[in-house]
Design a protein around this motif. Structure first.
Motif, short mmCIF file in Angstrom:
data_model
loop_
_atom_site.label_atom_id
_atom_site.label_comp_id
_atom_site.label_asym_id
_atom_site.label_seq_id
_atom_site.Cartn_x
_atom_site.Cartn_y
_atom_site.Cartn_z
N ARG A 81 0.82 -1.20 0.00
CA ARG A 81 0.00 0.00 0.00
C ARG A 81 0.86 1.26 0.00
NH1 ARG A 81 -4.42 -2.20 4.48
NH2 ARG A 81 -5.44 -3.70 3.09
N LEU A 82 1.97 1.20 0.73
CA LEU A 82 2.86 2.36 0.75
C LEU A 82 3.45 2.62 -0.64
CD1 LEU A 82 4.84 1.88 4.09
CD2 LEU A 82 3.28 3.74 3.55
N ALA A 83 3.93 1.56 -1.29
CA ALA A 83 4.52 1.72 -2.62
C ALA A 83 3.49 2.22 -3.61
CB ALA A 83 5.13 0.40 -3.08
N ALA A 84 2.26 1.70 -3.51
CA ALA A 84 1.20 2.16 -4.40
C ALA A 84 0.87 3.62 -4.13
CB ALA A 84 -0.04 1.29 -4.22
N HIS A 85 0.81 4.01 -2.88
CA HIS A 85 0.53 5.41 -2.52
C HIS A 85 1.60 6.34 -3.07
CE1 HIS A 85 -0.50 8.92 -0.09
NE2 HIS A 85 0.76 8.96 0.30
N ARG A 86 2.84 5.88 -3.06
CA ARG A 86 3.96 6.70 -3.54
C ARG A 86 4.10 6.66 -5.05
NH1 ARG A 86 8.86 7.27 0.09
NH2 ARG A 86 7.97 7.53 2.16
N GLY A 87 3.39 5.74 -5.69
CA GLY A 87 3.57 5.56 -7.13
C GLY A 87 4.92 4.96 -7.46
N GLN A 88 5.49 4.23 -6.51
CA GLN A 88 6.82 3.64 -6.69
C GLN A 88 6.72 2.37 -7.52
OE1 GLN A 88 8.96 3.31 -3.01
NE2 GLN A 88 10.59 2.07 -3.87
N THR A 89 7.51 2.28 -8.58
CA THR A 89 7.46 1.13 -9.49
C THR A 89 8.73 0.30 -9.48
OG1 THR A 89 8.22 2.52 -11.31
CG2 THR A 89 5.83 2.31 -11.02
N SER A 90 9.74 0.74 -8.76
CA SER A 90 11.00 -0.03 -8.70
C SER A 90 11.69 0.25 -7.37
CB SER A 90 11.92 0.36 -9.86
OG SER A 90 12.30 1.73 -9.75
N GLY A 91 12.68 -0.58 -7.07
CA GLY A 91 13.43 -0.42 -5.83
C GLY A 91 12.82 -1.20 -4.68
N GLU A 92 13.63 -1.43 -3.67
CA GLU A 92 13.20 -2.18 -2.49
C GLU A 92 13.01 -1.24 -1.30
OE1 GLU A 92 15.08 -6.64 -3.17
OE2 GLU A 92 16.06 -5.25 -1.79
N VAL A 98 8.54 1.45 14.67
CA VAL A 98 8.26 1.00 13.31
C VAL A 98 8.75 2.06 12.34
CG1 VAL A 98 6.51 0.22 11.68
CG2 VAL A 98 6.23 -0.25 14.12
N SER A 99 9.55 1.65 11.36
CA SER A 99 10.05 2.60 10.37
C SER A 99 10.07 1.92 9.00
CB SER A 99 11.45 3.09 10.74
OG SER A 99 12.37 2.02 10.79
N VAL A 100 10.14 2.75 7.97
CA VAL A 100 10.32 2.25 6.61
C VAL A 100 11.71 2.68 6.17
CG1 VAL A 100 9.47 2.27 4.24
CG2 VAL A 100 7.85 2.44 6.13
N GLN A 101 12.52 1.73 5.77
CA GLN A 101 13.91 1.99 5.43
C GLN A 101 14.22 1.47 4.03
OE1 GLN A 101 16.57 0.71 8.61
NE2 GLN A 101 15.05 1.18 10.19
N THR A 102 15.28 1.97 3.46
CA THR A 102 15.70 1.51 2.13
C THR A 102 17.20 1.58 2.02
OG1 THR A 102 15.40 1.81 -0.24
CG2 THR A 102 15.52 3.81 1.08
N ARG A 103 17.74 0.69 1.19
CA ARG A 103 19.16 0.75 0.87
C ARG A 103 19.38 1.25 -0.54
NH1 ARG A 103 18.34 -4.84 1.61
NH2 ARG A 103 19.51 -4.72 3.55
N LEU A 153 14.85 -7.12 16.60
CA LEU A 153 14.81 -6.33 15.37
C LEU A 153 14.34 -7.24 14.24
CD1 LEU A 153 15.54 -3.52 14.11
CD2 LEU A 153 17.71 -4.58 13.43
N ARG A 154 13.20 -6.89 13.65
CA ARG A 154 12.64 -7.66 12.54
C ARG A 154 12.48 -6.75 11.33
NH1 ARG A 154 12.82 -13.03 14.34
NH2 ARG A 154 12.21 -13.06 16.55
N SER A 155 12.81 -7.25 10.17
CA SER A 155 12.64 -6.45 8.96
C SER A 155 12.06 -7.31 7.85
CB SER A 155 13.98 -5.85 8.51
OG SER A 155 14.91 -6.86 8.15
N VAL A 156 11.20 -6.71 7.07
CA VAL A 156 10.57 -7.38 5.93
C VAL A 156 10.82 -6.52 4.71
CG1 VAL A 156 8.41 -8.21 4.93
CG2 VAL A 156 8.81 -8.42 7.40
N THR A 157 11.43 -7.10 3.68
CA THR A 157 11.79 -6.36 2.47
C THR A 157 10.77 -6.62 1.38
OG1 THR A 157 14.14 -6.51 3.04
CG2 THR A 157 13.60 -5.99 0.76
#
Length: 253
Positions: free
Chosen positions: A146-157, A176-181, A223-227
């Protein structure tokens, strides 16, 4: 498995649910956003970064401060301080009893605030813990979609990172945070809608912060993360995000 009581009320701007302590961590929800800068992800925050929460009120601020070990040591030693004020003639001998103070601090940290390995394992079975972690993974991917759709993000993790305090006998603190590399590793900024998606979609009465905390205590992993790969966002999710987006306001003459 005995489920801990759960009471959930979403706070879109990163705050607490009723009786819990969930904080949605982003540059917009702290007073010192530079403290969140990182060179690697998933970024561990507790005991490594001193952040000042904007949301959640005094209860959240107090809960975050309680993660500070020197403060907890002072609380553990407060009986010694009180005794020195009450029995002033014994102030010097009391202040020169480091062994007793170390024992008190150790008891407070290891017995009062934490569980022994045997008690941690007795919280639930391994299968129950695995089911809870599977639920976290499923819900995290749903939120990230839902976050990626809201942002219109089509690539990247992007990854949803959930970190909890290791303290057992106190309200769980959940960050809770959203992170990216992608590009520069970082904790992503989140607008009100995105924080609302996390608050509404991650925990509820069926799957609470306490449930996850019990599983984390059993595994001694906090610490748990889901990519999630944004290329996996379906057209249906993108359409739903478009329909949920606020209508643009017409310019006034």
């Amino acid at each position: 498995m005995q489920k801990a009581p759960s009471h959930f009320a979403a706070w879109a701007r990163g705050a607490t649910s009723d009786g819990m302590s969930m904080f949605i961590l982003s540059p917009e929800t702290v007073w010192n956003p530079k403290a969140l800068e990182t060179g690697s992800v998933p970024r561990k925050v507790l005991h490594r970064i001193a952040f000042l929460p904007k949301g959640g009120g005094a209860a959240m601020v107090a809960r975050v401060i309680f993660e500070n070990e020197p403060l907890r040591c002072f609380i553990a030693l407060s009986p010694f301080v009180a005794a020195m004020f009450i029995w002033r003639d014994l102030a010097l001998p009391i202040s020169q009893a480091p062994v007793a103070m170390i024992i008190v601090i150790g008891f407070f940290e290891m017995k009062v605030l934490r569980l022994s390995p045997d008690k941690r394992k007795a919280l639930m079975t391994e299968d129950d813990a695995a089911r809870i972690l599977d639920t976290l993974s499923y819900r995290a991917r749903r939120v990230l979609t839902r976050l990626a759709a809201h942002r219109g993000q089509t690539s990247g993790e992007i990854m949803l990172v959930v970190e909890q305090s290791e303290l057992a006998h106190i309200t769980p603190l959940t960050l809770v945070s959203v992170q990216t590399r992608e590009g520069k590793p970082r904790i992503l900024p989140l607008d009100d809608t995105e924080r609302g998606l996390i608050a509404d979609g991650l925990f509820d009465a069926e799957f609470s912060e306490r449930d996850l905390h019990a599983a984390n205590l059993r595994e001694d992993i906090y610490l748990r993360s889901v990519t999630f790969d944004a290329r996996g966002v379906s057209g249906h999710a993108r359409l739903a995000a478009l329909l949920d987006a606020p209508a643009p306001q017409e310019a006034t003459a």
